[in-house]
Design an enzyme around this catalytic site. Structure first.
Site, PDB file in Angstrom:
ATOM      1  N   SER A   1       0.801  -1.134   0.011  1.00  0.00           N
ATOM      2  CA  SER A   1       0.021   0.093  -0.019  1.00  0.00           C
ATOM      3  C   SER A   1       0.808   1.307  -0.004  1.00  0.00           C
ATOM      4  O   SER A   1       2.167   1.145   0.231  1.00  0.00           O
ATOM      5  CB  SER A   1      -0.908   0.088   1.300  1.00  0.00           C
ATOM      6  OG  SER A   1      -0.131   0.545   2.416  1.00  0.00           O
ATOM      7  N   ASP A   2       0.309   2.400  -0.462  1.00  0.00           N
ATOM      8  CA  ASP A   2       1.033   3.571  -0.141  1.00  0.00           C
ATOM      9  C   ASP A   2       0.780   3.821   1.269  1.00  0.00           C
ATOM     10  O   ASP A   2       0.378   3.292   2.131  1.00  0.00           O
ATOM     11  CB  ASP A   2       0.705   4.601  -0.906  1.00  0.00           C
ATOM     12  CG  ASP A   2       1.487   5.724  -0.969  1.00  0.00           C
ATOM     13  OD1 ASP A   2       2.784   5.862  -0.393  1.00  0.00           O
ATOM     14  OD2 ASP A   2       1.646   6.627  -2.067  1.00  0.00           O
ATOM     15  N   TRP A   3       1.742   4.811   1.929  1.00  0.00           N
ATOM     16  CA  TRP A   3       1.902   5.109   3.086  1.00  0.00           C
ATOM     17  C   TRP A   3       0.585   5.513   3.727  1.00  0.00           C
ATOM     18  O   TRP A   3      -0.098   6.543   3.538  1.00  0.00           O
ATOM     19  CB  TRP A   3       2.806   6.622   3.417  1.00  0.00           C
ATOM     20  CG  TRP A   3       3.074   6.821   4.807  1.00  0.00           C
ATOM     21  CD1 TRP A   3       2.314   7.397   5.456  1.00  0.00           C
ATOM     22  CD2 TRP A   3       4.153   6.683   5.634  1.00  0.00           C
ATOM     23  NE1 TRP A   3       2.840   7.825   6.602  1.00  0.00           N
ATOM     24  CE2 TRP A   3       4.195   7.180   6.650  1.00  0.00           C
ATOM     25  CE3 TRP A   3       5.474   5.974   5.320  1.00  0.00           C
ATOM     26  CZ2 TRP A   3       5.140   7.254   7.791  1.00  0.00           C
ATOM     27  CZ3 TRP A   3       6.486   6.075   6.189  1.00  0.00           C
ATOM     28  CH2 TRP A   3       6.287   6.546   7.572  1.00  0.00           C
ATOM     29  N   ALA A   4       0.079   4.595   4.684  1.00  0.00           N
ATOM     30  CA  ALA A   4      -1.403   5.048   5.302  1.00  0.00           C
ATOM     31  C   ALA A   4      -2.517   4.756   4.621  1.00  0.00           C
ATOM     32  O   ALA A   4      -3.584   5.124   4.973  1.00  0.00           O
ATOM     33  CB  ALA A   4      -1.339   6.122   6.143  1.00  0.00           C
TER      34      ALA A   4
END
Ligand code: BGC
Length: 747
Positions: free
Chosen positions: A280-283
């Site tokens: 995933s991307d950050w958060a």
């Protein structure tokens, strides 16, 4: 880049006790992966699905314990070869299954040797140089223990307001796909090599269509546009062997891309058969709550894992909730096994189970090696686009009596590196002021003029004007700092900031020749500046070697060769303006245009011609995609088709003669565009289908061939991928707005 034998021996000893066998052939690797998974507890599997950032654990002991207990599969931003070695040793020797860790970092356009921002790299249209640059980036990063980088960024964008345009290869799916392939190859190198680094194709997908160019904003992309444009570079990255993909932040047609089954499962896994892993991307998993797509963190974990995310970056919804979700029967353990297999497959493909530990001394021979700096300089000079050169203002003679060097960007060691340089160090940068000073010494008259781009003060103007008056010519460095582009750094106004233009107006009054060098992370709206200056070199953010590269060009050791990978607009009101737009039912010609100031005051006319245009901007952009000048002149003649009928299962060759009719030996980027005249859905007015960088001596000419196959004419029409018979136009030219044109029929 040599490993010490003792270290190799030590590692071999360690690895002989390693808990997993790796097979060279895929079948035995798959068997090993399945065997390993069968021995893992659910908690250990979920641990593999977590990527922690440095600083996540309360202290180093807690971090090491997490590794020992198999609670983490990867780290991002852990720095230092010794530290990484130590953690990898713990993972391999002290954790139950001896599964190595992935150490990720954003190495976007260089590690310590910084290359031009990706938009600059794309301006080179030189995939081989870019592949080499990405290899160097990886070798430097690998010398510090990094084995996974979050690049290439291959989002297509039409919006210069969007700060992340700097990280992209621009607006075109074909050009971006070529770079996607080159970058993946460069980043990963040979997977058997100790310097192999996993690439990560990001951001999957559509992130570059953020509404209003505001980062993280909503995207709506109809399926034909998604498939014909935005997915293409990702498909190329997958075909080039990218080991990982990153799901994005954006809400795509109502479903956030980090929980989007259509893109992550239907397309990536089912259609493309991607066997690597998705992070995933950050958060971005937990942000699905803020999007209003997940009710809470548990729901977010369920949606992300079900859709196809294998590893969660930074937030902890997977480690906190996946076990419960399995126990409740909402997610099957089989699905978890598949997710973990994707992760282990990447670790195995990279050879991490058997890779010797890093030699801490390797970095010394690698970081900022002379050959790296030379390539950075070469790529930088190949990325700077000459936008104007009236009366052959450029090149300047090195014997020039005196030269005014003006502007804060003449000496901006940090900003010349551009966005996303975690590891770049401004002390390594050579600025144009330094290089020009080396060449001209006292003949250079330097003045800041303005202290930084947004400076509103004119107190420095007089010194700059004095320097200009004393000099034969002026090189004025303008632009925007690196902080004005990149992630979250979007602008609504894309003009040159501050009073930089006002100073240009004052400098113009001196009557001296003015060369404007623009350093920026986006195509700025510089219509007035383009008018005022005698020559304009668009340098983007060129990286560590900006100074030598600018000097190479302005003093004529080399000619500029770069071409724009993105349309330049006259002002933000023209956005989006991209060359492969549709024709509309009422396309305007230049002759249709009535300028707003020319409309009679009391006009009672209903309309100014019922055509698709802006009465202030006109019909055209400021500069078209593919545009770029040279110190020589190229002439295009003799367009020929091997046949005007293209049969299915056959191909035709379209060719033209390119003559160097000036007096500078250099390269030309020859471009081939096609238009499909009628389709089951409307088709773009032009699409880039080929390009070729050729080298021609003055007085010489070269025949350039392009092959066109029916498959090149395929598109998605909303239902299917189709290749439709009918009439086509083809151009060979120096940019998207000019060229020789012919026709052919697909039968
Ligand atoms: C960016 C990614 C990047 C990640 C890790 C995110 O904010 O969108 O492109 O790779 O951070 O640093």
């Amino acid at each position: 880049m040599k490993y010490f034998h003792s270290i190799l021996l030590l590692s071999l000893l360690i690895f002989s006790g390693c808990k997993i066998k790796t097979g060279k052939d895929t079948d035995s690797s798959e068997q090993n992966i399945q065997e390993l998974i069968s021995k893992m507890t659910l908690a250990e599997k979920i641990g593999q699905m977590y990527q922690a950032f440095d600083g996540f654990y309360p202290n180093d002991e807690a971090l090491k314990n997490a590794v020992r207990e198999g609670k983490v599969g990867s780290f991002l931003n852990v720095q230092g070869a010794d530290r990484i070695n130590e953690l990898q040793r713990i993972a391999l020797e002290e954790s139950k299954h001896g599964i190595p860790l992935l150490f990720g970092r954003d190495v976007i356009h260089g590690y310590r040797t910084i290359f031009p921002i990706p938009l600059g790299m794309a301006s080179s249209w030189d995939t081989s140089l870019v592949e080499k640059a990405m290899r160097i980036s990886s070798v430097e990063a690998a010398s510090m223990g990094i084995n996974w980088t979050f690049a290439p960024m291959i989002d297509i964008t039409w919006d210069p307001r969007w700060g992340r345009i700097a990280e992209s290869c621009g607006e075109d799916p074909f050009l971006t796909s070529q770079f996607a392939t080159a970058m993946v190859k460069g980043i990963q190198g040979n997977l058997d090599d100790p310097t192999a680094v996993a690439a990560c194709a990001k951001h999957f997908v559509g992130y570059g269509m953020a509404e209003a160019g505001r980062d993280y904003n909503t995207t709506y992309i109809p399926e034909p546009l998604l498939r014909n444009v935005h997915l293409k570079p990702f498909k190329a990255a997958k075909a080039a062997g990218a080991l990982t993909f990153m799901s994005a932040f954006n809400d795509l047609n109502g479903v956030p891309t980090s929980g989007n089954e259509f893109t992550l499962k239907t397309i990536l896994r089912d259609e493309w058969n991607f066997k690597g892993m998705v992070v995933s991307d950050w958060a971005s998993v937990e942000e699905m709550i803020t999007h209003g797509y997940a009710a809470n963190r548990k729901d977010a974990a369920e949606k992300a894992v079900s859709a196809g995310v294998d590893m969660e970056m930074s937030t902890t919804s997977f480690i906190d909730y996946l076990k419960i979700l399995v126990e409740e029967g909402k997610i099957s353990e089989k699905l978890i096994n598949n997710r973990v297999a994707n992760i282990l497959r990447v670790k195995m493909s990279l050879g991490l189970f058997t890779k010797p530990f890093l030699d801490g001394k390797m970095a010394k021979d690698t970081i900022l090696a002379k050959s790296h700096l030379n390539l950075s300089r070469e790529l930088a000079r190949n990325s700077m686009v000459l936008l104007k050169n009236n009366n052959q203002t450029l090149p300047l003679s090195k014997d020039i009596r005196s030269l005014a060097v003006i502007g804060s960007f003449a000496d901006a060691p940090h900003d010349q590196m551009g966005t996303w340089v975690f590891d770049g160090n401004s002390d390594d940068s050579e600025t144009p002021r330094t290089t020009i000073n080396k060449i001209l010494g006292k003949r250079m008259n330097f003045a800041l003029g303005v202290e930084y781009s947004r400076d509103k003060s004119t107190v420095g103007f007089n010194k700059a004007i004095d320097a200009a008056r004393k000099s034969e010519a002026i090189v004025y460095f303008v632009g925007e700092e690196s902080i004005l582009s990149g992630e979250s750094n979007s602008r609504g106004i894309i003009d040159l900031p501050g009073v930089q233009k006002e100073l240009l107006i004052e400098l113009k009054k001196t009557g001296k020749r003015i060369i404007l060098v623009v350093m920026a992370g986006r195509p700025l709206a510089i219509a007035d500046e383009l008018e005022l200056a005698d020559a304009v070199l668009y340098a983007w953010h060129p990286g560590t070697m900006a100074g030598p590269a600018v000097a190479d060009l302005i003093f004529g050791d080399y000619s500029p060769t770069a071409k724009l990978p993105v349309t330049f607009v006259k002002g933000a009101g023209q956005i989006p303006f991209y060359y492969y737009r549709k024709n509309t039912g009422r396309p305007a010609a230049n002759s249709d245009f009535t300028y707003i100031d020319d409309i009679p005051r009391n006009s009672k006319q209903l309309s100014l011609g019922f055509k698709s245009m802006h009465i202030d901007y006109g019909i055209e952009p400021l500069l078209p995609f593919g545009y770029g000048l040279s110190y020589t002149k190229f002439q295009y003649t003799n367009l020929q088709l091997s046949d005007t009928i293209l049969n299915f299962n056959e191909s035709i060759i379209v060719s033209a003669n390119i003559s160097n009719v000036g007096n500078f030996e250099t390269d030309e980027i020859v471009q081939m565009y096609v238009r499909d005249k009628v389709g089951s859905i409307t088709r773009p007015i032009k699409e880039l289908k080929g390009f070729n960088k050729i080298h021609v001596k003055p007085g010489d000419n070269m025949k350039v061939d392009f092959e066109i196959k029916p498959a090149d004419l395929e598109f998605f029409n909303g239902k299917d991928y189709v290749i439709e018979p009918g009439n086509f136009e083809v151009w060979i030219g120096p940019n998207s707005a000019e060229g020789l044109k012919a026709k052919f029929v697909l039968k």
